[in-house]
Scaffold this active site. Structure first.
Site, PDB file in Angstrom:
ATOM      1  N   LYS A  24      45.500   3.023  58.187  1.00 33.63           N
ATOM      2  CA  LYS A  24      44.870   2.345  56.799  1.00 33.63           C
ATOM      3  C   LYS A  24      44.136   1.330  56.986  1.00 33.63           C
ATOM      4  O   LYS A  24      44.436   0.336  58.065  1.00 33.63           O
ATOM      5  CB  LYS A  24      46.242   1.846  56.351  1.00 33.63           C
TER       6      LYS A  24
ATOM      7  N   GLY B  57      49.489  -9.635  47.479  1.00 37.15           N
ATOM      8  CA  GLY B  57      50.478 -10.612  47.230  1.00 37.15           C
ATOM      9  C   GLY B  57      50.779 -11.207  46.039  1.00 37.15           C
ATOM     10  O   GLY B  57      51.518 -12.094  45.599  1.00 37.15           O
TER      11      GLY B  57
ATOM     12  N   ALA C 114      48.087  -2.971  46.806  1.00 38.63           N
ATOM     13  CA  ALA C 114      48.086  -4.316  46.587  1.00 38.63           C
ATOM     14  C   ALA C 114      48.072  -4.868  45.040  1.00 38.63           C
ATOM     15  O   ALA C 114      47.362  -4.432  44.195  1.00 38.63           O
ATOM     16  CB  ALA C 114      46.692  -5.091  47.130  1.00 38.63           C
ATOM     17  N   GLY C 115      48.926  -5.831  44.723  1.00 42.05           N
ATOM     18  CA  GLY C 115      48.962  -6.584  43.840  1.00 42.05           C
ATOM     19  C   GLY C 115      50.067  -6.296  42.670  1.00 42.05           C
ATOM     20  O   GLY C 115      50.011  -6.680  41.690  1.00 42.05           O
TER      21      GLY C 115
ATOM     22  N   ASN D 299      54.300  -3.733  49.316  1.00 42.23           N
ATOM     23  CA  ASN D 299      55.199  -4.261  50.171  1.00 42.23           C
ATOM     24  C   ASN D 299      56.012  -5.606  49.825  1.00 42.23           C
ATOM     25  O   ASN D 299      57.033  -5.397  49.710  1.00 42.23           O
ATOM     26  CB  ASN D 299      54.266  -4.678  51.397  1.00 42.23           C
ATOM     27  N   THR D 300      55.049  -6.465  49.280  1.00 43.88           N
ATOM     28  CA  THR D 300      55.701  -7.756  48.936  1.00 43.88           C
ATOM     29  C   THR D 300      56.547  -7.537  47.752  1.00 43.88           C
ATOM     30  O   THR D 300      57.588  -8.397  47.406  1.00 43.88           O
ATOM     31  CB  THR D 300      54.614  -8.843  48.608  1.00 43.88           C
TER      32      THR D 300
END
Length: 259
Positions: A100, A161, A187-188, A209-210
């Site tokens: 990635k 994040g 992301a986001g 992830n977050t």
């Protein structure tokens, strides 16, 4: 029968349309439980934050390499040189030729550097990597990345994040229309409904992830994302009703009393 059907990245076929990260969890045990609950078949790991020479001292045990597609990433890199070096070290240490690709443009926004990303992607493809680049939600950029040989494109929904969800759905749809390789939102994403929206827009999968790691209950949130992505895929297959700017009766009025 799998309600999500399957999709391919390179020559590999997957049933789950959810990919998850491995950083920021309360413990390795919580991460493993969340991974299992999510149904994900691919997880990503930051090469710059893990000692790959001694995986027994980390959560990267051998059984994970046997059961999942491990996707090393180059997070924390800001140059083409650093990203390529990190990818090569990852392949040497793990035997995994998937990467990635992440090259950030600056430390404040954490937005990807589009020029460096294309340059590094082309070189990594030439070195035999299966490249999945993190990039902005720019349809033209995604087309360039496809042309240099990337196995998928991974446009952001919002800054890393931020949890803001899909901020530019029109561009995501344009990307889906312009490239023939998988589109994976990266992301986001903040909550389960964001993931459902991404899948409804035509994305093949979602990486996050977050949103799980920082949830009050990561394991429960992982389950929520699994179900949301299934719902988004089913809704896309079913076909939503068109949007209109006035009310429409849900029942016909012809033939009713006083009509």
């Amino acid at each position: 029968m799998n309600e999500q059907s399957t999709f391919k990245i390179g020559e590999k076929e997957f049933s789950s349309r959810l990919l998850i990260g491995s950083g920021g969890y309360p413990s390795a045990a919580v991460w493993r439980e969340a991974l299992q609950e999510s149904g994900a078949e691919i997880f990503t790991v930051s090469i710059r934050r893990v000692n790959l020479q001694h995986t027994q001292d980390t959560f990267l045990t051998q059984d994970l390499f046997e059961r999942y597609q491990v996707l090393p990433n180059t997070s924390g890199c800001y140059t083409v040189r650093d990203a390529i070096l990190t990818a090569e070290l990852a392949r040497e240490a793990t035997g995994v030729n998937w990467i990635k690709l992440e090259i950030l443009g600056d430390e404040k926004t954490l937005l990807p550097d589009p020029i460096a990303t294309v340059q590094a992607a082309e070189k990594l493809v030439g070195l035999g990597f299966t490249v999945l680049p993190y990039c902005g939600d720019d349809p033209i950029l995604c087309k360039y990345l496809e042309e240099v040989g990337c196995a998928a494109v991974m446009p952001l929904a919002a800054p890393i994040g931020s949890g803001m969800g899909v901020r530019n759905p029109q561009n995501i749809q344009l990307i889906r229309d312009m490239v023939s390789i998988p589109v994976i939102i990266d992301a986001g994403i903040g909550t389960a409904s964001d993931a459902a929206i991404a899948i409804e827009l035509g994305c093949d999968a979602v990486l996050l992830n977050t949103a799980i790691a920082d949830a009050q209950n990561p394991v429960l949130m992982a389950r929520a994302f699994k179900l949301a992505i299934e719902a988004g895929y089913l809704a896309r297959q079913a076909g939503r009703i068109p949007k209109v700017y006035h009310g429409r009766p849900s029942s016909p009025i012809e033939g009713t009393l006083f009509s």
